[in-house]
Design a protein around this motif. Structure first.
Motif, PDB file in Angstrom:
ATOM      1  N   ILE A  48       7.051  -3.347 -14.771  1.00 49.93           N
ATOM      2  CA  ILE A  48       6.455  -4.021 -13.615  1.00 49.93           C
ATOM      3  C   ILE A  48       4.936  -3.859 -13.640  1.00 49.93           C
ATOM      4  CG2 ILE A  48       6.272  -4.019 -11.097  1.00 49.93           C
ATOM      5  CD1 ILE A  48       9.271  -3.103 -11.075  1.00 49.93           C
ATOM      6  N   GLU A  49       4.474  -2.648 -13.928  1.00 49.91           N
ATOM      7  CA  GLU A  49       3.031  -2.409 -13.968  1.00 49.91           C
ATOM      8  C   GLU A  49       2.359  -3.295 -15.017  1.00 49.91           C
ATOM      9  OE1 GLU A  49       0.174   1.377 -13.622  1.00 49.91           O
ATOM     10  OE2 GLU A  49       1.641   1.503 -15.252  1.00 49.91           O
ATOM     11  N   GLU A  50       2.977  -3.421 -16.176  1.00 46.36           N
ATOM     12  CA  GLU A  50       2.418  -4.271 -17.232  1.00 46.36           C
ATOM     13  C   GLU A  50       2.370  -5.732 -16.797  1.00 46.36           C
ATOM     14  OE1 GLU A  50       0.714  -5.140 -20.980  1.00 46.36           O
ATOM     15  OE2 GLU A  50       0.904  -3.290 -19.820  1.00 46.36           O
ATOM     16  N   LEU A  51       3.412  -6.201 -16.127  1.00 49.77           N
ATOM     17  CA  LEU A  51       3.430  -7.576 -15.629  1.00 49.77           C
ATOM     18  C   LEU A  51       2.299  -7.789 -14.631  1.00 49.77           C
ATOM     19  CD1 LEU A  51       5.013 -10.320 -15.582  1.00 49.77           C
ATOM     20  CD2 LEU A  51       6.139  -9.435 -13.542  1.00 49.77           C
ATOM     21  N   LEU A  52       2.089  -6.837 -13.756  1.00 52.28           N
ATOM     22  CA  LEU A  52       1.019  -6.957 -12.763  1.00 52.28           C
ATOM     23  C   LEU A  52      -0.355  -6.953 -13.431  1.00 52.28           C
ATOM     24  CD1 LEU A  52       2.366  -4.616  -9.942  1.00 52.28           C
ATOM     25  CD2 LEU A  52       2.436  -7.113 -10.022  1.00 52.28           C
ATOM     26  N   ASN A  53      -0.502  -6.192 -14.494  1.00 50.36           N
ATOM     27  CA  ASN A  53      -1.790  -6.135 -15.196  1.00 50.36           C
ATOM     28  C   ASN A  53      -2.069  -7.402 -15.994  1.00 50.36           C
ATOM     29  OD1 ASN A  53      -2.407  -3.582 -14.223  1.00 50.36           O
ATOM     30  ND2 ASN A  53      -1.542  -2.542 -15.990  1.00 50.36           N
ATOM     31  N   ARG A  76       7.611   2.234  -7.295  1.00 52.08           N
ATOM     32  CA  ARG A  76       6.377   2.685  -6.672  1.00 52.08           C
ATOM     33  C   ARG A  76       5.889   1.631  -5.689  1.00 52.08           C
ATOM     34  NH1 ARG A  76       3.135   3.134 -11.653  1.00 52.08           N
ATOM     35  NH2 ARG A  76       1.366   3.189 -10.235  1.00 52.08           N
ATOM     36  N   LYS A  77       5.471   2.070  -4.511  1.00 49.76           N
ATOM     37  CA  LYS A  77       5.061   1.146  -3.447  1.00 49.76           C
ATOM     38  C   LYS A  77       3.953   0.211  -3.909  1.00 49.76           C
ATOM     39  CE  LYS A  77       3.519   0.838   1.354  1.00 49.76           C
ATOM     40  NZ  LYS A  77       2.913  -0.426   1.088  1.00 49.76           N
ATOM     41  N   SER A  78       2.978   0.745  -4.625  1.00 49.14           N
ATOM     42  CA  SER A  78       1.866  -0.095  -5.087  1.00 49.14           C
ATOM     43  C   SER A  78       2.373  -1.204  -6.007  1.00 49.14           C
ATOM     44  CB  SER A  78       0.809   0.751  -5.796  1.00 49.14           C
ATOM     45  OG  SER A  78       1.369   1.426  -6.910  1.00 49.14           O
ATOM     46  N   LEU A  79       3.371  -0.898  -6.832  1.00 44.87           N
ATOM     47  CA  LEU A  79       3.938  -1.915  -7.708  1.00 44.87           C
ATOM     48  C   LEU A  79       4.723  -2.951  -6.915  1.00 44.87           C
ATOM     49  CD1 LEU A  79       5.171   0.244 -10.728  1.00 44.87           C
ATOM     50  CD2 LEU A  79       2.997  -0.978 -10.467  1.00 44.87           C
ATOM     51  N   PHE A  80       5.477  -2.487  -5.920  1.00 46.87           N
ATOM     52  CA  PHE A  80       6.244  -3.434  -5.112  1.00 46.87           C
ATOM     53  C   PHE A  80       5.306  -4.362  -4.345  1.00 46.87           C
ATOM     54  CE2 PHE A  80       8.968  -4.994  -1.744  1.00 46.87           C
ATOM     55  CZ  PHE A  80      10.085  -5.365  -2.479  1.00 46.87           C
ATOM     56  N   ASP A  81       4.200  -3.813  -3.838  1.00 48.78           N
ATOM     57  CA  ASP A  81       3.207  -4.652  -3.153  1.00 48.78           C
ATOM     58  C   ASP A  81       2.666  -5.719  -4.103  1.00 48.78           C
ATOM     59  OD1 ASP A  81       3.598  -3.088  -0.903  1.00 48.78           O
ATOM     60  OD2 ASP A  81       1.743  -1.928  -1.160  1.00 48.78           O
ATOM     61  N   GLY A  82       2.424  -5.333  -5.356  1.00 47.14           N
ATOM     62  CA  GLY A  82       1.967  -6.291  -6.359  1.00 47.14           C
ATOM     63  C   GLY A  82       3.008  -7.359  -6.646  1.00 47.14           C
ATOM     64  N   LEU A  86       2.766 -11.506  -6.302  1.00 52.25           N
ATOM     65  CA  LEU A  86       3.196 -12.465  -7.329  1.00 52.25           C
ATOM     66  C   LEU A  86       4.271 -13.400  -6.792  1.00 52.25           C
ATOM     67  CD1 LEU A  86       3.435 -10.396 -10.654  1.00 52.25           C
ATOM     68  CD2 LEU A  86       1.628 -11.969  -9.934  1.00 52.25           C
ATOM     69  N   ARG A  87       5.166 -12.860  -5.970  1.00 51.87           N
ATOM     70  CA  ARG A  87       6.235 -13.683  -5.381  1.00 51.87           C
ATOM     71  C   ARG A  87       5.638 -14.826  -4.574  1.00 51.87           C
ATOM     72  NH1 ARG A  87       8.319 -14.149  -0.569  1.00 51.87           N
ATOM     73  NH2 ARG A  87       7.204 -12.368   0.263  1.00 51.87           N
ATOM     74  N   GLU A  88       4.628 -14.509  -3.799  1.00 52.38           N
ATOM     75  CA  GLU A  88       3.982 -15.542  -2.979  1.00 52.38           C
ATOM     76  C   GLU A  88       3.216 -16.534  -3.850  1.00 52.38           C
ATOM     77  OE1 GLU A  88       1.634 -13.644   0.053  1.00 52.38           O
ATOM     78  OE2 GLU A  88       3.346 -12.461   0.748  1.00 52.38           O
TER      79      GLU A  88
END
Length: 110
Positions: A48-53, A76-82, A86-88
């Motif tokens: 997930i972190e890699e996708l967000l980056n 991790r909350k920070s990852l879920f927020d990210g 992306l969902r939006e």
């Protein structure tokens, strides 16, 4: 890179139930048991972190007969927020984004 930079800082963990394609989950589970000294859950967080980056949203075709199971994860909350952002932005569900993240990581490894 400092000695402790490879470790994540403490972050609140959210318990979420997410549908994950069995093939993807099993590949991560095997990596957790045979290659990496970490849990499958931590590998999912890394994906997930890699996708967000990278913001590398690649839609893939689900193989015929692929079974999807619900998995309880600690994200991790920070990852879920990210993921929410992306969902939006891409109008994709959280579970699809998580599966894309895992697929990208496995494709990169292979």
């Amino acid at each position: 890179m400092g000695t402790f930079d490879r470790f994540w800082k403490r972050d609140k963990l959210l318990k979420k139930t997410i549908d994950i394609d069995n093939t993807l989950y099993e590949k991560l589970n095997e990596l957790s048991k045979t290659v990496y000294h970490t849990s499958t859950n931590q590998l999912i967080n890394a994906c997930i972190e890699e996708l967000l980056n990278t913001r590398n949203i690649k839609i893939y075709e689900k193989p015929d007969g692929e079974i999807t199971d619900q998995r309880s994860l600690l994200i991790r909350k920070s990852l879920f927020d990210g993921l929410e952002q992306l969902r939006e932005k891409y109008n994709l569900s959280i579970y699809k984004l998580v599966n894309i993240a895992i697929k990208n990581a496995i494709d990169e490894l292979e």
